[in-house]
Design a protein around this motif. Structure first.
Motif, mmCIF file in Angstrom:
data_model
loop_
_atom_site.group_PDB
_atom_site.id
_atom_site.type_symbol
_atom_site.label_atom_id
_atom_site.label_comp_id
_atom_site.label_asym_id
_atom_site.label_seq_id
_atom_site.Cartn_x
_atom_site.Cartn_y
_atom_site.Cartn_z
ATOM 1 N N ALA A 171 -4.324 -13.043 2.130
ATOM 2 C CA ALA A 171 -4.484 -14.363 2.743
ATOM 3 C C ALA A 171 -4.738 -15.440 1.691
ATOM 4 N N LYS A 201 3.214 -16.468 0.137
ATOM 5 C CA LYS A 201 4.074 -15.355 0.538
ATOM 6 C C LYS A 201 5.513 -15.836 0.651
ATOM 7 N N HIS A 248 3.928 -11.910 -3.170
ATOM 8 C CA HIS A 248 2.632 -12.536 -2.890
ATOM 9 C C HIS A 248 2.119 -13.132 -4.199
#
Length: 279
Positions: free
Chosen positions: A138, A142, A179
Motif C-alpha cells: 500500500a 503499482k 510495485h
C-alpha cells in the motif's frame, strides 16, 4: 557469555544426550519388538549428529565472544562455520571471516577457487531474502504491464540516474507488475519530488513522466509516505537505489541489464508461489 573449551562442551553435551539414550532404552525395554540393527544405527547417527552440532555451536559461540572482545561494539548478529575452514561473522548484513582463535579477519569477498563462485555475494543474497507478500505494498506505486503475472518491487529515488536507466529497461518487459517504493535518500530535493508524485492525481503517470521524460512533478501537498518508506528500507537493509526485489524474495542491487533482468525474472517466477496459491 562464558567461553567453554571444546572438550568441556563435549562432556556437557554427552551428559545432555545421555538422557536421550536412556529414554530410547526405556522405550525399547517396554517394547516387545526391539530395534533392528538398521534402526539402532539410525538412532546412533541421530545422537552423534546432535553431539557434533552442539559442539559446532559451542565453537561458534566462542568465536562470537572472542570477536566481540577484540572489536568492542561490533554489531555481531550471527557466527557460523563455513566449509572453507573459516567462520562467517554477520555484522548486521555485512560479512567478514575469521579463524577459530580470531587472530585474523578477512574483510572482503570470498571466492570458491574451484567453482569461481562468489561465496560472499551468494550468502548475502540468501540472508537478504524476504517474504514478498509481507511487503506493505500500500506504500508503493503499482503498474501492471500486460497480464502482470510476474511481480517485482523496486526502491527508487527520484534523483537516481541508475533508477532512470532501469526504468527504460522495464519499458522492454511485458507481463509484469511493478510495485515502486519512492525512497527519498539522495538529496533534500528527493523528498520534495516524492511528495509531489505521491500527492498527484495520477501517481504512476507522474512518476514515469519524471523518470522517463524529465517532466518535473507539479507541486502538491498531502500526507506522503516518504518517511515510512525510509523506515522500511532501513528494516530491509536497502542501502542504495535501485534495489529490486523479485517474486521469490530474492533481491538485486543496481540497474540490471535487460538480459540479466529477464534471467532473474524467469528464475524468480519459477521459484515463487503461483498466483492461485497466494490467494
Amino acid at each position: 557469555m562464558q567461553v567453554f573449551s571444546l572438550a568441556t562442551f563435549r562432556r556437557v553435551a554427552a551428559l545432555a544426550l545421555l538422557s536421550v539414550g536412556l529414554a530410547i532404552g526405556a522405550a525399547q525395554a517396554q517394547s516387545t519388538a526391539p530395534l533392528s540393527a538398521a534402526g539402532q544405527a539410525a538412532v546412533d547417527d541421530v545422537i552423534s549428529k546432535a553431539a557434533d552440532d552442539a559442539a559446532d555451536a559451542a565453537i561458534a559461540a566462542n568465536v562470537h565472544e572472542r570477536f566481540v572482545s577484540r572489536f568492542p561494539g561490533a554489531p555481531v548478529t550471527d557466527v557460523r562455520a563455513t566449509p572453507y575452514g573459516l567462520y562467517e561473522v554477520n555484522l548486521g548484513g555485512d560479512l567478514v571471516y575469521t579463524d577459530e582463535a580470531v587472530r585474523f579477519v578477512l574483510d572482503g569477498t570470498l571466492i570458491d577457487a574451484e567453482t569461481r563462485r562468489d561465496v560472499t555475494r551468494a550468502r548475502k543474497e540468501e540472508l537478504s531474502r524476504i517474504a514478498f507478500d509481507d511487503l506493505p505494498l500500500a506504500l508503493a506505486l503499482k503498474q501492471v504491464k500486460g497480464k502482470g503475472e510476474r511481480r517485482i518491487a523496486i526502491f527508487e529515488d527520484p534523483n537516481c540516474g541508475y533508477c532512470k536507466q532501469f526504468r527504460r529497461t522495464l519499458e522492454e518487459v511485458d507481463n509484469l507488475t511493478v510495485h515502486t517504493f519512492l525512497l527519498p535518500i539522495l538529496s533534500p530535493d528527493s523528498h520534495v519530488k516524492v511528495r509531489d508524485v505521491w500527492c498527484s492525481k495520477s501517481r504512476e503517470k507522474t512518476w514515469d513522466d519524471w523518470m522517463l521524460r524529465g517532466k518535473v512533478p507539479p507541486a502538491a501537498t498531502c500526507d506522503d509516505v516518504g518517511g515510512e518508506v525510509v523506515a522500511l528500507a532501513q528494516k530491509l537493509m536497502v542501502r542504495g537505489t535501485p534495489a529490486i526485489f523479485f517474486d521469490d524474495g530474492s533481491r538485486a542491487n543496481g540497474a540490471l541489464s535487460l538480459d540479466a533482468f529477464k534471467t532473474r525474472l524467469d528464475a524468480a517466477a519459477q521459484a515463487a508461489p503461483k498466483a492461485d496459491a497466494r490467494k
